[in-house]
Design a protein around this motif. Structure first.
Motif, PDB file in Angstrom:
ATOM      1  N   UNK A  35      10.082  40.365 -71.053  1.00 32.45           N
ATOM      2  CA  UNK A  35      11.013  39.358 -71.570  1.00 32.45           C
ATOM      3  C   UNK A  35      10.349  37.997 -71.432  1.00 32.45           C
ATOM      4  N   UNK A  37      11.358  33.628 -71.293  1.00 30.56           N
ATOM      5  CA  UNK A  37      12.306  32.514 -71.369  1.00 30.56           C
ATOM      6  C   UNK A  37      11.532  31.247 -71.700  1.00 30.56           C
ATOM      7  N   UNK A  91       8.937  37.419 -67.902  1.00 30.99           N
ATOM      8  CA  UNK A  91       9.464  38.353 -66.914  1.00 30.99           C
ATOM      9  C   UNK A  91       9.137  39.776 -67.320  1.00 30.99           C
ATOM     10  N   UNK A 108      13.987  43.096 -62.161  1.00 28.56           N
ATOM     11  CA  UNK A 108      13.071  42.095 -62.690  1.00 28.56           C
ATOM     12  C   UNK A 108      12.043  41.666 -61.659  1.00 28.56           C
ATOM     13  N   UNK A 109      10.846  41.379 -62.158  1.00 27.59           N
ATOM     14  CA  UNK A 109       9.833  40.756 -61.329  1.00 27.59           C
ATOM     15  C   UNK A 109      10.074  39.257 -61.257  1.00 27.59           C
ATOM     16  N   UNK A 110       9.293  38.564 -60.409  1.00 28.45           N
ATOM     17  CA  UNK A 110       9.497  37.131 -60.207  1.00 28.45           C
ATOM     18  C   UNK A 110       9.062  36.268 -61.382  1.00 28.45           C
ATOM     19  N   UNK A 113       4.894  31.992 -64.818  1.00 22.21           N
ATOM     20  CA  UNK A 113       5.175  30.731 -65.507  1.00 22.21           C
ATOM     21  C   UNK A 113       3.911  30.311 -66.244  1.00 22.21           C
TER      22      UNK A 113
END
Lengths: 117, 108
Positions: A35, A37, A91, A108-110, A113
Motif C-alpha cells: 500500500x 500513502x 506500507x 501492517x509493517x512500519x 518513508x
C-alpha cells in the motif's frame, strides 16, 4: 513472533534514481500486500501476492513500479526511475489465509518513508 | 467520488467524553468493514471489525448500516491514550480501501 518488517525505514533519493523497498511478512503468511500513502491522501492499495504469484496489481500506478516475491517469502518493490510524485509512505501488510475469499486480519509493517527530491 | 469518506476532524475532546465518528462508502458490493487506528508516524492497526448487527469491544462500539452505506464508531469514556487517527476501512476482496482518517485528540 516477529511482525511484518520493512527496510529501509527512510529513503531519500533524487528524481531519476532507483530505489528498492523490502518487506518481510509474518512467517507463514501466504498473502502479502503493498500500500502507499501519499501526503494528504488516503492509504491506497498497490498490489497483492498469494505466495509468489501476483493476484491483483490493479493499484500499481505505472510501469515504473515493479514488485516481486521470490519463493513466496519476502517481497521487493522497485521504483525506477523515481519521480517526485512517488514520495510517500509505502506500507507492506500480510495475512494468513490463501484459499477462497475469507478476510484474515492484515498486519501492517512500519512502512518505508520515501522522499524523492 | 472516493470509495470511503470520513470527516477528517480534528476532534478535540476532554477525557471522559463520548465521541462518535462516521464514515460512508460508495461500493454497495463491499463485504467487510473495519476501523483501524493509526498513531503518528506508525502503521495502521486493526481496532475492530464491524458487523451488521453492531458490535462492542469495551469502550468501543461499531455500527454498520448497509442500506445507507454508513459505518460509525463510538468511543465512550475517552482516555488520553485514545488520541490517534481512526481509519474507516472497507473491502470487497482482499484489497483494503481506506478513508483518509479522522483525527482525535483527547485532552486532560
Amino acid at each position: 513472533e516477529a511482525g511484518v518488517t520493512q527496510f529501509p525505514s527512510h529513503s531519500v533519493i533524487e528524481k531519476g534514481q532507483t530505489v528498492t523497498l523490502r518487506c518481510d511478512p509474518i512467517s507463514g503468511h501466504d498473502n502479502l500486500y503493498w500500500y502507499r500513502r501519499v501526503m494528504g491522501k488516503e492509504i491506497k492499495f498497490l498490489l497483492h501476492f498469494v505466495k509468489e504469484s501476483k493476484q491483483d496489481e490493479s493499484g500499481m500506478p505505472n510501469n515504473r513500479f515493479l514488485a516481486e516475491r521470490t519463493g513466496g517469502t519476502y517481497s521487493t518493490l522497485k521504483v525506477q526511475p523515481a519521480e517526485l510524485e512517488d514520495s510517500g509512505v509505502y506500507f507492506c501488510a500480510s495475512s494468513g489465509t490463501s484459499g477462497g475469499y475469507s478476510y484474515n486480519e492484515q498486519f501492517f509493517g512500519p512502512g518505508t518513508r520515501l522522499t524523492v527530491l | 467520488r472516493k470509495e470511503v469518506e470520513q470527516d477528517p476532524g480534528p476532534f478535540n475532546v476532554p477525557e471522559g467524553a463520548t465521541v462518535a465518528f462516521n464514515c460512508t462508502y460508495s461500493n454497495s458490493a463491499s463485504q467487510s468493514f473495519f476501523w483501524y487506528r493509526q498513531d503518528c508516524r506508525k502503521e495502521p492497526k486493526l481496532l475492530m471489525s464491524v458487523y451488521s448487527s453492531g458490535n462492542e469491544d469495551g469502550r468501543f462500539t461499531a455500527q454498520l448500516n448497509r442500506a445507507s452505506q454508513y459505518i460509525s464508531l463510538l468511543i465512550r469514556d475517552s482516555k488520553l491514550s485514545d488520541s490517534a487517527t481512526y481509519l474507516c476501512v472497507v473491502n470487497s476482496g482482499y484489497a483494503l480501501n481506506f478513508g483518509k482518517g479522522t483525527s482525535l485528540l483527547v485532552t486532560p
